[in-house]
Design a protein around this motif. Sequence first.
Motif, short mmCIF file in Angstrom:
data_model
loop_
_atom_site.label_atom_id
_atom_site.label_comp_id
_atom_site.label_asym_id
_atom_site.label_seq_id
_atom_site.Cartn_x
_atom_site.Cartn_y
_atom_site.Cartn_z
N THR A 132 0.85 -1.19 0.00
CA THR A 132 0.00 0.00 0.00
C THR A 132 0.89 1.24 0.00
O THR A 132 2.02 1.21 0.49
N VAL A 133 0.38 2.32 -0.57
CA VAL A 133 1.10 3.59 -0.58
C VAL A 133 0.13 4.69 -0.20
O VAL A 133 -1.01 4.71 -0.64
N PHE A 188 6.36 17.17 2.02
CA PHE A 188 5.59 16.07 1.42
C PHE A 188 6.10 14.77 2.03
O PHE A 188 7.29 14.62 2.29
N ARG A 189 5.19 13.84 2.26
CA ARG A 189 5.57 12.58 2.91
C ARG A 189 4.85 11.43 2.22
O ARG A 189 3.67 11.51 1.94
N THR A 190 5.58 10.36 1.96
CA THR A 190 5.03 9.16 1.33
C THR A 190 5.27 7.97 2.25
O THR A 190 6.39 7.76 2.72
N TYR A 191 4.23 7.18 2.48
CA TYR A 191 4.32 5.99 3.31
C TYR A 191 4.06 4.77 2.43
O TYR A 191 3.00 4.65 1.82
N ILE A 192 5.02 3.87 2.37
CA ILE A 192 4.89 2.64 1.58
C ILE A 192 5.02 1.45 2.53
O ILE A 192 5.96 1.39 3.32
N THR A 193 4.07 0.53 2.46
CA THR A 193 4.11 -0.68 3.26
C THR A 193 4.11 -1.88 2.33
O THR A 193 3.26 -1.98 1.44
#
Length: 791
Positions: free
Chosen positions: A489-490, A500-505
Amino acid sequence: MSQDNGGDLSQFSMLDLFRMEADSQTQILTDGLLAMERLKDDAGAVESMMRAAHSIKGAAAIVGLEVVVQLAHGMEDAFIAAQNGKLALTPNRVDVLLAGVDLILQLSRLQDAQVDGWLASNSAQIKQTMNSIGTIAFLPEPVDLLPPVPAPRAPVTPAQAVDSAPDGMPGMDSRVHGNDIAAEPEPVTPATPVTSPAHGADDAPATAARQPAPAPMKATQSFDKLLSLASESRINAHQLHPLIQNMQRHKRNQSSLFALIEQLHEAISNTDDASLKEKSLLALQKTHPLKQFVLEHIADIEAYERRLLAVSQGMVDEVLTMRMRPFRDGVQHFPRMVRDLSRSLGKDVQLHIIGEDTLVDRDILAKIESPLNHMLRNAIDHGMDSAAERIAAGKPGTGTITLEAKHRAGMLSIEISDDGKGVNLEKIRARVIERKMAPAQMAASMSQAELMEFLFLPAFSLKESITEISGRGVGLDIVHETIRSQNGTVRIESEFGVGFRTYITLPLTQSIVRALVTDVKGEAYAVPIVQVERVIKVPQSAIHTLENKQFFDFGGEHLGLVSAAQVLELGDTDAGGEELSVVVIGAGARRYALVVDAIRGEQSLAVQAIDPIFGKMRDISAAALLDNGEPVLILDVPDLLLSIDKLLHEGGLHQLAKSDAAERRKTKRILVVDDSLTVREMERKLLQTRGFLVDIAIDGIDGWNVVRSGEYDLVITDVDMPRMDGIELVTLIKKDIHLHKVPVMIVSYKDRPEDRARGLSAGADYYLTKGSFHDETLLDAVTDLIGDAHR
């Protein structure tokens, strides 16, 4: 790159060994130069670079590469001068030294037969680069270098085959600012950045050539077979548990029998029959060894089960460890790329990488390189201002991007954050309205999360102009699709003016997936844990109905309930109990509560691909075996969300079927076929406000299947769609003996006369362009074709 020098290297030639040495030492040089550029007086970096240059010089001398010897010697002299405080490694001087590193790396990748020809064709570049390094202390700022030398398309060598880089990692674009000392240099501008010879686009074929072709395939096949065998061994070990339980049950039954024999012996002892007493005593004595035998063997088999489980689990863990690589192997070239690209754009940006030792499956590491590259390039081009603009905004002149990887809850968590200007939500809103992706009233009511989702749509860009770096609307959609394809998921967040922040699991490996196992209509179905938000029990009393949809209150939000059995087409859900077992999946506006029969719990599943003969199974991604040997299907959550969207929008929930069946018979039905979620939703809402019943299909194939399964008064379709385009769909409908009278309207961005002619010649009854599209235009066209909503 680190090499495993503990193995047998006797099969490699000296040139092969030199290539291995050059790969690792040039990385040390690159890392050291980037550190010196930032820290200015990093004595440790200078020392490591001196050792690296000296090692390269010695190795090159052994294999007879005199050019590399001279380059390394000149760089070594520069490092000594820097160590003694006689040379400041300014950014432009670092450019000169990095150009030398790139030449060394290119030369190291040449085959014996290629060396002479390549040296001859690039002699001017090599000579001037060596002169620039030799006179680096005396050259004025700025220093310009020659344009990059195209890398040779080198075939695979045995040494390259043992390269520790993850297989499949493509070459990275790395930009160099102002690198040209040719007699008549071409100007370098941010719009046309120069590509570094070691990492640039021209080198991509060479980099790709370094990757062993047959070997990784064989290695992958061997790994899959080993994992399958190890998983089977683990399942077989678990099969002992039911046997032990049966033996325990036998022991209890046997104990009851022995107790009865003792009671019988006591009763006989009170009689006068000597022969019967003797026989009952003999029977009692015979029970003692049987009792001891069962006790000892149950203990032995329990100990054997524990050992077998430990060994089989150890086998699975060791096989998986063979696939794991440190995160640094996939990202070590990013600092150079960020540095060169930011300089080409006239910006000052540095990259901090945290968690380089975090272990990741090598296949996942290879797959996420491109998404991470896109995110970093976006951060530099979209998010970062020039140093002067940052200072004017009260920020440090140097922008910072942080890339962090860590294990969290058995998953790989990657976070990319920058301190740039962030995203202006009003600009997104204006672009959505401008491109007619939603009416102004709908766009005005959208939340921050809903607006940010538009950034993931293909061809959606906030850049006003197209450059080499961005502006084509390609980037975040690739990130989203790639991460989704890896069962990840992103999520993105932004604060305008702050960053800006991006979270990748992602799963740590695709071979073993941690999943939640559920029961649906007596069958086992698993949901990857990374895609499960919550697992809860919902009392029947908490369920409400609004607009013919069932929901319950979840943290102040109305969360819709959907039957897993209905989505998977397995029948009705038995909701007779006092509580419903619910799995919450999805995010934002597309978050649903999936009702299942029961929750079994979490298990680590060894993924087994479904035989290609079945094709892509709707809502299913793979299969596995549970610990007890029972087969389980692993749900494809993104596909499942599409199926739920379609089910809800069609108003086809089981509890609604009887109540509105009569209404559906007297109300006209329209099928909307479009691969854009936003367009589908907008058209559906517009048509529903006029009283039409609206079903949706997500592409041409889906539309063809749906239109044949129901009675429709009108089909509205897009043209450009995956699997089957709108023209093909119109042609099939008009050729079908049962469907040829159904009116078809095409709604497309294509507004050229030839596009319109192509659509109408296929049999379309109306052609409407999205460029001139607004609410009344669509509704008027629908009324012209089929009249009002009611029959």
